[in-house]
Design a protein around this motif. Sequence first.
Motif, mmCIF file in Angstrom:
data_model
loop_
_atom_site.group_PDB
_atom_site.id
_atom_site.type_symbol
_atom_site.label_atom_id
_atom_site.label_comp_id
_atom_site.label_asym_id
_atom_site.label_seq_id
_atom_site.Cartn_x
_atom_site.Cartn_y
_atom_site.Cartn_z
ATOM 1 N N LEU A 10 5.206 12.564 5.547
ATOM 2 C CA LEU A 10 5.127 13.220 4.161
ATOM 3 C C LEU A 10 5.322 12.255 3.087
ATOM 4 C CD1 LEU A 10 4.899 15.678 2.370
ATOM 5 C CD2 LEU A 10 7.360 16.218 2.685
ATOM 6 N N VAL A 11 6.270 11.242 3.482
ATOM 7 C CA VAL A 11 6.589 10.245 2.480
ATOM 8 C C VAL A 11 5.348 9.173 2.360
ATOM 9 C CG1 VAL A 11 7.970 8.250 1.747
ATOM 10 C CG2 VAL A 11 9.046 10.249 2.730
ATOM 11 N N GLN A 12 4.399 8.827 3.205
ATOM 12 C CA GLN A 12 3.407 8.188 3.125
ATOM 13 C C GLN A 12 2.335 9.132 2.594
ATOM 14 O OE1 GLN A 12 2.894 5.062 3.920
ATOM 15 N NE2 GLN A 12 4.816 4.571 4.600
ATOM 16 N N ALA A 13 2.102 10.331 2.653
ATOM 17 C CA ALA A 13 1.196 10.938 2.121
ATOM 18 C C ALA A 13 1.516 10.951 0.678
ATOM 19 C CB ALA A 13 1.156 12.506 2.745
ATOM 20 N N ARG A 14 2.596 11.293 0.223
ATOM 21 C CA ARG A 14 3.042 11.506 -1.232
ATOM 22 C C ARG A 14 2.746 9.966 -1.834
ATOM 23 N NH1 ARG A 14 8.579 12.327 -1.448
ATOM 24 N NH2 ARG A 14 8.447 12.586 -3.494
ATOM 25 N N LEU A 15 2.892 9.083 -1.387
ATOM 26 C CA LEU A 15 2.904 7.499 -1.718
ATOM 27 C C LEU A 15 1.277 7.455 -1.957
ATOM 28 C CD1 LEU A 15 3.628 4.687 -2.619
ATOM 29 C CD2 LEU A 15 3.660 4.096 -0.296
ATOM 30 N N LEU A 16 0.389 7.846 -0.946
ATOM 31 C CA LEU A 16 -0.728 7.556 -1.135
ATOM 32 C C LEU A 16 -1.536 8.469 -2.125
ATOM 33 C CD1 LEU A 16 -3.316 6.392 0.260
ATOM 34 C CD2 LEU A 16 -3.295 8.323 1.787
ATOM 35 N N ARG A 17 -0.988 9.487 -2.481
ATOM 36 C CA ARG A 17 -1.408 10.184 -3.440
ATOM 37 C C ARG A 17 -0.833 9.537 -4.786
ATOM 38 N NH1 ARG A 17 -0.054 16.044 -5.825
ATOM 39 N NH2 ARG A 17 -1.862 16.738 -6.815
ATOM 40 N N THR A 18 0.260 9.174 -4.930
ATOM 41 C CA THR A 18 0.551 8.569 -6.152
ATOM 42 C C THR A 18 -0.109 7.316 -6.494
ATOM 43 O OG1 THR A 18 2.995 9.151 -5.791
ATOM 44 C CG2 THR A 18 2.570 7.553 -7.388
#
Length: 489
Positions: free
Chosen positions: A466-474
């Motif tokens: 989830l952290v990686q997905a949120r970073l990718l979206r950012t």
Amino acid sequence: MTKPGHTLLTALMAAGLLSACSLAPTLQTPAAPVAATWPEASAADSAANGKAAADTGWRDYFADVRLQQLIATALEHNRDLRTAALRMEEARAQYDIQSADRLPNVNASVADTRAKTPAFLTSSGHSTIGKRYDAGLSMPAFELDFFGRVKSLNDAALAAYLATDEARQAAQIGLVADVAKAYYTERAYAEQYALAQQSFETRQRTYDLTRQRANVGASSLLDLRTNETLMETARAAALTLARQRAQAENALTLLVGQPPAPAPAATPANAAGNAGAGGSASGSALASDAQIDAMSALPAGLPSDLLTRRPDIRAAEQRLKSANANIGAARAAFFPRVSLTAAVGSSSPTLGGLFGSGSGSWSFAPQLVLPIFDAGRNRANLNLSEVRKNLAVADYEKTIQVAFREVADALAARSYLGDQVTAQRAIQDAQADRLRLLELRFANGVASSLDVLDAQRELFASQQSLVQARLLRTTSAIDLYRALGGGLK
């Protein structure tokens, strides 16, 4: 005014009028080699309403106060940006040097000449020492730009300077985006490290409890080793993330140009119960979903808009103009070159009579040079200029294509990453609830400890994802801002 003065003035006026001529070909800017609209998958996104990226300053785009401070520091201290600014100053100086050739150089001089003549060369049979004093103004070899050679070189230098200025602006936009991405990357590693450390501490407590139970025969050696494996795995993951965070901090320091202020400790915002469906909890290292939504709400417009929004495209266009102007200079080299050398002043054998009556002197020496044989040098220079223009055309078209691809990729990411984050959060919530139920079953003696450990491992993996997905979206929102030409102010 004397006749030579009239002649010189007339020549200079003619040079000024004729310098407007140019043999450079008419520049036909290539049509943008991309589709007229964005890919179908991003058509809905491209129609979004809002303020264009080029009109949105980075202080308005990035709401994080610490990030704003880092960007401001980077714009002042980053060495790559400083180099780009110096390159622009270098190009400006080269343009000033080249533009000086369009006006005549006037020099003031005073000379004292003494010469000895041997006795056998004089009519009196005695050696003599001659004296002469000269003072005046001179104009050395001023080219009359009949065929626009000097003007073409001046136009090429001006376009090169403007291209360098656009490149500096592109570097500034890139720096803003790179600092933001490095900042959020470091924050993501910090959040992942907090999760890993939390997981390690939980598994360590479980391992200590299992060891105590194994000592009294309540747990098997297999359970003990399984718990030990999971504990050490969590510790290894925490150490790996600590190293990655330190390296991310080093990358951020390099971009900023000086050591930034220490970052606050991250809170595992997406741990079970800490984040709801609406966004991250207080203390999150990354931007919240609402902040990312606001960052992503940029209208893409049409691909043709990039021609005016993106400095790198404008720089490629200026390089094309410079190459086209150099063709004019190469063509003019085939034609005669006319230059003027003139001087006006006073001459006298004595210093006291230097400015006396009748001491005036002048010289006027026009020169015409016609190339007859140069072993193909001029033809080769023209061919070289034309090839370089073709290269500039290819570079211009490739720059547009790369810009189109970057925007299309960012729009595609904006279309899908929001749903991906939502799905990943649902997975995490389901894993957290599964762990809670298994812990209840284990407490009642229905489930085994291995089931609980497996649920803990899968929850940890879903939290990291989830952290990686949120970073990718950012970072995709940052890429969109950069690709659309934002970030200058």
